[in-house]
Scaffold this motif. Structure first.
Motif, PDB file in Angstrom:
ATOM      1  N   ARG A  53      39.943  26.282  56.493  1.00  0.00           N
ATOM      2  CA  ARG A  53      40.420  26.162  55.118  1.00  0.00           C
ATOM      3  C   ARG A  53      39.231  26.052  54.186  1.00  0.00           C
ATOM      4  O   ARG A  53      38.132  25.697  54.595  1.00  0.00           O
ATOM      5  N   TYR A  69      38.077  25.165  49.885  1.00  0.00           N
ATOM      6  CA  TYR A  69      38.477  24.561  48.617  1.00  0.00           C
ATOM      7  C   TYR A  69      37.262  24.474  47.708  1.00  0.00           C
ATOM      8  O   TYR A  69      36.123  24.630  48.148  1.00  0.00           O
ATOM      9  N   ASP A 109      42.257  29.984  41.198  1.00  0.00           N
ATOM     10  CA  ASP A 109      42.617  30.265  42.584  1.00  0.00           C
ATOM     11  C   ASP A 109      41.738  31.349  43.219  1.00  0.00           C
ATOM     12  O   ASP A 109      41.943  31.713  44.370  1.00  0.00           O
ATOM     13  N   LEU A 129      41.712  29.501  51.381  1.00  0.00           N
ATOM     14  CA  LEU A 129      42.445  29.452  52.647  1.00  0.00           C
ATOM     15  C   LEU A 129      42.956  28.046  52.905  1.00  0.00           C
ATOM     16  O   LEU A 129      42.312  27.089  52.499  1.00  0.00           O
ATOM     17  N   PRO A 130      44.047  27.862  53.557  1.00  0.00           N
ATOM     18  CA  PRO A 130      44.891  28.852  54.228  1.00  0.00           C
ATOM     19  C   PRO A 130      45.999  29.403  53.338  1.00  0.00           C
ATOM     20  O   PRO A 130      46.788  30.216  53.772  1.00  0.00           O
ATOM     21  N   HIS A 131      46.081  29.003  52.090  1.00  0.00           N
ATOM     22  CA  HIS A 131      47.209  29.368  51.236  1.00  0.00           C
ATOM     23  C   HIS A 131      47.044  30.703  50.522  1.00  0.00           C
ATOM     24  O   HIS A 131      47.967  31.151  49.854  1.00  0.00           O
ATOM     25  N   GLU A 175      49.894  33.444  50.655  1.00  0.00           N
ATOM     26  CA  GLU A 175      51.133  33.147  49.938  1.00  0.00           C
ATOM     27  C   GLU A 175      50.939  33.136  48.422  1.00  0.00           C
ATOM     28  O   GLU A 175      51.889  33.305  47.676  1.00  0.00           O
ATOM     29  N   THR A 176      49.727  32.887  47.979  1.00  0.00           N
ATOM     30  CA  THR A 176      49.459  32.764  46.541  1.00  0.00           C
ATOM     31  C   THR A 176      48.470  33.826  46.076  1.00  0.00           C
ATOM     32  O   THR A 176      47.598  33.558  45.276  1.00  0.00           O
ATOM     33  N   GLU A 177      48.651  35.026  46.589  1.00  0.00           N
ATOM     34  CA  GLU A 177      47.720  36.112  46.295  1.00  0.00           C
ATOM     35  C   GLU A 177      47.576  36.337  44.785  1.00  0.00           C
ATOM     36  O   GLU A 177      48.545  36.224  44.043  1.00  0.00           O
TER      37      GLU A 177
END
Length: 180
Positions: free
Chosen positions: A30, A32, A75, A112-114, A117-119
């Motif tokens: 992940r 951040y 993001d 990552l890892p989201h 889903e949140t492209e």
């Protein structure tokens, strides 16, 4: 009413680090944003997360100087240069198709890892593309930013994330190493 011919400028810039962590238990990865350099290890449930890399970065928004439209890019983890490592990759196929027009491809990565889903939307990728091309001599070459989801096997990809090196230190950065 005519549509604005946007002139994008960077606003709300925050300098910091993209932190890459890996779990020794599940091998998850992940990332951040952090305002400060850190190398702490910690437990979360059954996972032990260790930082494997920090990379200088900046977070920003874009604002049109004409109509004041604002677009958030908090993001966006970074941009990756395609190294043509997989012939059947959609990013590589786009790169080959656009090379005769002197258009260079970058892939936009989310955290990552989201990220899947949140492209980052196609509209925001186009705004980012416009921002970079407004600052280039586009008679020589252009940039096109695509979503990283076009890379079907990201774990096999040898593309290079573009590092924001030297922003936080007056000392020259030695040699950079791959992030993945």
């Amino acid at each position: 009413m005519t549509q604005c011919q946007h002139a994008w400028k960077m606003t709300n810039a925050q300098y910091g680090f993209t932190v890459f962590e890996r779990c020794s238990h599940c091998h998850g990865v992940r990332t951040y944003y952090a305002a400060q350099d850190t190398w702490d290890e910690y437990r979360e449930g059954g996972c032990t997360w260790s930082i494997v890399e920090n990379a200088q970065t900046l977070r920003f928004d874009l604002e049109c100087e004409k109509c004041q439209q604002q677009v958030d890019f908090k993001d966006l983890m970074g941009l990756m240069y395609c190294t043509s490592c997989m012939e059947d990759c959609e990013v590589e196929c786009a790169q080959k198709a656009l090379a005769p027009q002197k258009t260079w491809i970058l892939a936009a990565f989310g955290f990552l890892p989201h990220a899947p889903e949140t492209e980052i939307s196609a509209a925001r990728l186009e705004i980012l593309t416009d921002y970079f091309n407004q600052r280039r001599d586009t008679s020589r070459s252009r940039v096109k930013i695509l979503p990283f989801s076009l890379i079907k096997q990201v774990s096999l990809c040898h593309g290079e994330l573009i590092h924001d090196i030297g922003m936080l230190s007056p000392e020259p950065f030695p040699e950079r190493k791959p992030l993945f």
